[in-house]
Scaffold this motif. Structure first.
Motif, PDB file in Angstrom:
ATOM      1  N   GLU A  33      29.924  30.625  34.571  1.00 37.50           N
ATOM      2  CA  GLU A  33      29.317  31.793  35.215  1.00 37.50           C
ATOM      3  C   GLU A  33      28.903  31.514  36.664  1.00 37.50           C
ATOM      4  N   ARG A  34      28.705  30.256  37.011  1.00 35.95           N
ATOM      5  CA  ARG A  34      28.314  29.942  38.390  1.00 35.95           C
ATOM      6  C   ARG A  34      29.437  30.231  39.389  1.00 35.95           C
ATOM      7  N   TYR A  35      30.651  30.394  38.886  1.00 36.41           N
ATOM      8  CA  TYR A  35      31.784  30.731  39.753  1.00 36.41           C
ATOM      9  C   TYR A  35      31.997  32.243  39.841  1.00 36.41           C
ATOM     10  N   GLY A  36      31.143  33.016  39.170  1.00 36.19           N
ATOM     11  CA  GLY A  36      31.260  34.472  39.204  1.00 36.19           C
ATOM     12  C   GLY A  36      32.613  34.917  38.676  1.00 36.19           C
ATOM     13  N   ASP A  63      41.657  35.898  44.837  1.00 39.98           N
ATOM     14  CA  ASP A  63      41.412  37.120  45.616  1.00 39.98           C
ATOM     15  C   ASP A  63      40.211  36.974  46.540  1.00 39.98           C
ATOM     16  N   GLN A  64      39.528  35.845  46.423  1.00 38.42           N
ATOM     17  CA  GLN A  64      38.417  35.526  47.314  1.00 38.42           C
ATOM     18  C   GLN A  64      38.441  34.020  47.566  1.00 38.42           C
ATOM     19  N   VAL A  65      37.858  33.616  48.662  1.00 38.68           N
ATOM     20  CA  VAL A  65      37.891  32.204  49.055  1.00 38.68           C
ATOM     21  C   VAL A  65      36.932  31.399  48.187  1.00 38.68           C
ATOM     22  N   ILE A  66      37.426  30.281  47.685  1.00 42.05           N
ATOM     23  CA  ILE A  66      36.569  29.325  46.967  1.00 42.05           C
ATOM     24  C   ILE A  66      36.306  28.180  47.938  1.00 42.05           C
ATOM     25  N   HIS A  67      35.053  27.990  48.279  1.00 38.19           N
ATOM     26  CA  HIS A  67      34.719  27.005  49.299  1.00 38.19           C
ATOM     27  C   HIS A  67      34.950  25.586  48.788  1.00 38.19           C
ATOM     28  N   TRP A  68      35.194  24.694  49.724  1.00 34.79           N
ATOM     29  CA  TRP A  68      35.604  23.321  49.438  1.00 34.79           C
ATOM     30  C   TRP A  68      34.658  22.638  48.458  1.00 34.79           C
ATOM     31  N   GLU A  73      33.650  20.489  42.959  1.00 34.33           N
ATOM     32  CA  GLU A  73      32.849  20.491  41.735  1.00 34.33           C
ATOM     33  C   GLU A  73      33.679  20.962  40.547  1.00 34.33           C
ATOM     34  N   LEU A  74      34.492  21.992  40.751  1.00 38.61           N
ATOM     35  CA  LEU A  74      35.364  22.501  39.692  1.00 38.61           C
ATOM     36  C   LEU A  74      36.384  21.434  39.285  1.00 38.61           C
ATOM     37  N   GLU A  75      37.008  20.794  40.270  1.00 36.35           N
ATOM     38  CA  GLU A  75      37.974  19.727  39.979  1.00 36.35           C
ATOM     39  C   GLU A  75      37.316  18.589  39.202  1.00 36.35           C
ATOM     40  N   GLN A  76      36.119  18.198  39.618  1.00 35.44           N
ATOM     41  CA  GLN A  76      35.414  17.086  38.980  1.00 35.44           C
ATOM     42  C   GLN A  76      35.059  17.426  37.529  1.00 35.44           C
ATOM     43  N   GLU A  77      34.563  18.638  37.312  1.00 35.57           N
ATOM     44  CA  GLU A  77      34.185  19.026  35.948  1.00 35.57           C
ATOM     45  C   GLU A  77      35.411  19.094  35.041  1.00 35.57           C
TER      46      GLU A  77
END
Length: 187
Positions: A33-36, A63-68, A73-77
């Motif tokens: 949910e933290r990624y909306g 459809d929207q920018v995901i900041h670095w 954090e997403l890659e690590q998880e």
């Protein structure tokens, strides 16, 4: 799965998918949910699996920018929860999403590859108009930045992520005196 189209490449397996990141990996994220809506509105374009190196490379459209930082954090998880050596998320955006606001992400992506960015882009002011990304330097360094072919690296990154060809211009204070350079050195 009938939705997977397998191909032969250097990677062990390569799949072309029409799933969102949430559909494919949501079960491996503790706080999705933290990624909306970012994950649910994404589309996986390609998923490469290298079993030998225990690596997954996921190319997805957003459809929207995901900041670095969020991307890291997403890659690590996903790396940890999928028990991989590495999980790489390659992003694809619509060209209209590019703006000068993405400059901080460009610097973050390129910093490990081009270490000279470190001082020269401090306090730099980006602007974007008519497919020209102007970077107003505050500490000089244009000659060194040119030697590292940084203009091309920035333009290539923007093309890779946004499918947008831009010119990169360095403006502002392009060089510094020897005295100014000496002040930057530690005592």
């Amino acid at each position: 799965c009938g939705k997977l189209k397998e191909c032969r490449v250097k990677i062990s397996r390569c799949f072309y998918l029409n799933h969102s990141l949430e559909e494919m990996f949501g079960g491996y994220l503790s706080q999705k949910e933290r990624y909306g809506t970012l994950l649910s509105e994404s589309e996986i374009l390609k998923l490469e699996v290298d079993r030998e190196d225990n690596l997954v490379i996921c190319t997805a459209r957003f459809d929207q920018v995901i900041h670095w930082q969020n991307r890291l954090e997403l890659e690590q998880e996903l790396k940890n929860n999928l028990k991989l050596n590495r999980f790489v998320l390659k992003v694809k955006y619509h060209p209209d999403l590019f703006s000068a606001d993405y400059f901080a992400d460009i610097v973050a992506v390129l910093k490990p590859r081009v270490s000279v960015i470190n001082g020269y882009f401090d306090h730099a002011v980006p602007s974007y108009q008519n497919r020209i990304l102007s970077i107003e330097l505050k500490h000089g360094g244009e000659a060194i930045l040119e030697q590292t072919n940084l203009r091309k690296s920035i333009a290539d990154l923007i093309y890779e992520e946004f499918s947008l060809r831009v010119q990169v211009a360095f403006t502002g204070k392009l060089s510094m005196t020897q005295e100014e350079a000496n002040k930057l050195l530690p005592d």
